[in-house]
Motif scaffolding. Sequence first.
Motif, PDB file in Angstrom:
ATOM      1  N   TYR A  67     -44.947  20.797 -38.629  1.00 35.94           N
ATOM      2  CA  TYR A  67     -44.558  19.916 -37.522  1.00 35.94           C
ATOM      3  C   TYR A  67     -43.792  20.707 -36.470  1.00 35.94           C
ATOM      4  O   TYR A  67     -43.109  21.674 -36.780  1.00 35.94           O
ATOM      5  CB  TYR A  67     -43.644  18.795 -38.037  1.00 35.94           C
ATOM      6  N   ALA A  71     -41.287  16.542 -33.440  1.00 37.80           N
ATOM      7  CA  ALA A  71     -41.846  15.656 -34.471  1.00 37.80           C
ATOM      8  C   ALA A  71     -40.897  15.557 -35.657  1.00 37.80           C
ATOM      9  O   ALA A  71     -40.702  14.466 -36.215  1.00 37.80           O
ATOM     10  CB  ALA A  71     -43.205  16.171 -34.920  1.00 37.80           C
ATOM     11  N   TRP A 112     -43.834   7.448 -32.648  1.00 39.82           N
ATOM     12  CA  TRP A 112     -45.299   7.449 -32.600  1.00 39.82           C
ATOM     13  C   TRP A 112     -45.779   8.244 -31.380  1.00 39.82           C
ATOM     14  O   TRP A 112     -46.710   9.040 -31.483  1.00 39.82           O
ATOM     15  CB  TRP A 112     -45.837   6.021 -32.564  1.00 39.82           C
ATOM     16  N   PHE A 113     -45.135   8.035 -30.229  1.00 44.57           N
ATOM     17  CA  PHE A 113     -45.522   8.777 -29.028  1.00 44.57           C
ATOM     18  C   PHE A 113     -45.302  10.275 -29.201  1.00 44.57           C
ATOM     19  O   PHE A 113     -46.105  11.082 -28.722  1.00 44.57           O
ATOM     20  CB  PHE A 113     -44.764   8.265 -27.791  1.00 44.57           C
ATOM     21  N   PHE A 115     -45.512  11.951 -32.016  1.00 38.76           N
ATOM     22  CA  PHE A 115     -46.574  12.446 -32.895  1.00 38.76           C
ATOM     23  C   PHE A 115     -47.952  12.382 -32.235  1.00 38.76           C
ATOM     24  O   PHE A 115     -48.838  13.133 -32.609  1.00 38.76           O
ATOM     25  CB  PHE A 115     -46.602  11.657 -34.215  1.00 38.76           C
ATOM     26  N   LYS A 116     -48.119  11.490 -31.304  1.00 42.39           N
ATOM     27  CA  LYS A 116     -49.426  11.318 -30.654  1.00 42.39           C
ATOM     28  C   LYS A 116     -49.840  12.556 -29.880  1.00 42.39           C
ATOM     29  O   LYS A 116     -51.023  12.827 -29.716  1.00 42.39           O
ATOM     30  CB  LYS A 116     -49.374  10.087 -29.719  1.00 42.39           C
ATOM     31  N   GLY A 117     -48.861  13.318 -29.428  1.00 41.84           N
ATOM     32  CA  GLY A 117     -49.205  14.541 -28.714  1.00 41.84           C
ATOM     33  C   GLY A 117     -49.287  14.331 -27.220  1.00 41.84           C
ATOM     34  O   GLY A 117     -49.112  13.228 -26.725  1.00 41.84           O
ATOM     35  N   PHE A 119     -50.505  13.645 -23.530  1.00 35.86           N
ATOM     36  CA  PHE A 119     -51.520  12.765 -22.940  1.00 35.86           C
ATOM     37  C   PHE A 119     -52.233  13.476 -21.823  1.00 35.86           C
ATOM     38  O   PHE A 119     -51.723  14.274 -21.133  1.00 35.86           O
ATOM     39  CB  PHE A 119     -50.911  11.456 -22.411  1.00 35.86           C
TER      40      PHE A 119
END
Length: 119
Positions: A67, A71, A112-113, A115-117, A119
């Motif tokens: 990670y 993260a 969550w955002f 971890f989402k990576g 954009f």
Amino acid sequence: MPMTPAWTAITPILLLIASNVFMTFAWYGQLKVENRPLWLMVLISWGIAFFEYWLAVPANRIGRQVYDPAALKAMQEVITLAVFAVFSVTYLGERLTLNHGIGFGFIALGAWFVFKGPF
């Protein structure tokens, strides 16, 4: 002997959960002990936190293999809230309300955002 990728991913989570149990007791366990001097409660809390560090530092060192630091921090915050919620209800006898759930949910959404990576 190196850990398998699955263990490298799960070990930091398990260590962070355990470390947060220690830290929650270090920070909030003393709230039920009102008849002891503050200096004594600080020393006891430091003693408990010592063991928390023995879990948190390896969690982050191992976790860094899988990670990124953001993260790991987001994961730690969500784990902290989950451990605190259980502790608050079971040990302190507090009640969790809808506003707590909503606030914790927003923090989880923030994780969550992370971890989402990008954009």
